[in-house]
Write an enzyme that holds these catalytic residues in place. Structure first.
Site, PDB file in Angstrom:
ATOM      1  N   SER A  10       0.788  -1.236  -0.044  1.00  0.00           N
ATOM      2  CA  SER A  10       0.029  -0.102  -0.061  1.00  0.00           C
ATOM      3  C   SER A  10       0.678   1.211   0.135  1.00  0.00           C
ATOM      4  O   SER A  10       0.555   2.253  -0.656  1.00  0.00           O
ATOM      5  CB  SER A  10      -0.895  -0.047   1.231  1.00  0.00           C
ATOM      6  OG  SER A  10      -0.157  -0.056   2.492  1.00  0.00           O
ATOM      7  N   GLU A  11       1.971   1.252   0.784  1.00  0.00           N
ATOM      8  CA  GLU A  11       2.836   2.422   0.945  1.00  0.00           C
ATOM      9  C   GLU A  11       4.372   1.862   0.638  1.00  0.00           C
ATOM     10  O   GLU A  11       4.729   0.741   1.485  1.00  0.00           O
ATOM     11  CB  GLU A  11       2.747   3.408   1.868  1.00  0.00           C
ATOM     12  CG  GLU A  11       1.886   4.380   1.599  1.00  0.00           C
ATOM     13  CD  GLU A  11       0.368   3.973   1.811  1.00  0.00           C
ATOM     14  OE1 GLU A  11      -0.393   5.084   1.547  1.00  0.00           O
ATOM     15  OE2 GLU A  11       0.271   3.170   2.663  1.00  0.00           O
ATOM     16  N   THR A  12       5.230   2.568   0.338  1.00  0.00           N
ATOM     17  CA  THR A  12       6.597   2.454   0.356  1.00  0.00           C
ATOM     18  C   THR A  12       7.029   3.822   0.776  1.00  0.00           C
ATOM     19  O   THR A  12       6.833   4.908   0.338  1.00  0.00           O
ATOM     20  CB  THR A  12       7.375   2.020  -1.134  1.00  0.00           C
ATOM     21  OG1 THR A  12       7.051   0.712  -1.454  1.00  0.00           O
ATOM     22  CG2 THR A  12       8.821   2.106  -0.647  1.00  0.00           C
TER      23      THR A  12
END
Length: 265
Positions: A46-48
């Protein structure tokens, strides 16, 4: 060939496969945005979070598979976990510089990491077309708008029972949170969070949304310290506190994977 350290961390949990997973990549200098976005898409989380070390602390940025975002709680927690656990950071507080929300800090106290974020206010609004329909609900207490639409329900059971129509929710062009008083002993409120427009149908644990939930529940419950549970399939715990125009959000984190990204030109 460029080698970049890579960590995958489960945030807001003390167990593997709980909380919300984030990829974290320390950089020696900023790469082109298109490279950061391509890496994020390859990681398919979902996020880096990407960060670089500076003389005054750390610069931090967050990317989804759709592009850069202005705030991400669980990826910030995951980044702090990496810095504390793997970079031999000697202090108890990390200072981050960000592009959109100014300075952020994360403080370690034992196994818990506390995010210091700006609070986000919300106001009551009439529910827009498709909102209640996309959630499949008729009865609700109120609808608020701040960082996201927030639908306040009467019970945790209602929150857990919601089965969203994500195709219909896409027409809102807005993220959606649902929340209610907790029915778990020791907890104050629960929530779930949906963001199909950002390719995240349901986010397991959402720190940024709690910047809005904490002021709301603090006023409603008449208390400034609370324990929250995001009742997604993976689930996660957040220790919450309202301090003026700031919110403190504490959680635990555990490493799932350590490796190398190999960039070939």
């Amino acid at each position: 060939m460029q080698q970049i350290d890579f960590y995958m961390v489960d945030a807001f949990t003390d167990t593997t496969f709980g909380g919300n997973a984030a990829a974290v990549c320390p950089l020696t200098e900023w790469l082109p945005d298109e490279t950061l976005l391509a890496m994020t898409r390859q990681h398919n989380q979902s996020e880096t979070a990407f960060f670089i070390t500076t003389d005054s602390g750390f610069e931090l940025r967050w990317f989804t598979t759709q592009g850069e975002v202005n705030l991400c709680g669980h990826a910030t927690l995951a980044t702090a976990h990496v810095i504390f656990e793997y970079l031999n950071y000697p202090e108890t507080t990390i200072e981050f510089t960000t592009r959109f929300v100014g300075p952020l800090t994360v403080t370690r106290n034992g196994d818990w990491l506390t995010l210091d974020f700006p609070a986000t206010r919300s106001e009551a609004v009439e529910p827009p077309q498709f909102l209640l329909e996309s959630l499949g609900i008729v009865e609700y207490q109120e609808v608020r708008l701040g960082r996201t639409y927030t639908v306040v329900l009467a019970s945790q059971q209602q929150v857990e029972a919601v089965k969203p129509d994500f195709q219909l929710m896409l027409k809102l062009n807005q993220k959606v949170c649902i929340t209610a008083p907790a029915e778990i002993e020791g907890y104050d409120f629960v929530s779930r969070f949906f963001s199909p427009a950002a390719a995240i149908t349901e986010d397991p644990v959402t720190g940024s949304t709690h910047t809005m939930l904490i002021p709301y529940w603090a006023e409603r419950l008449g208390k400034t310290q609370m324990l929250a549970r995001q009742v997604s399939q993976r689930g996660g715990d957040l220790r919450c506190q309202l301090v003026g125009d700031r919110v403190l959000i504490a959680g635990q984190a555990t490493t799932y994977l350590v490796g190398k990204v190999l960039l070939r030109s």
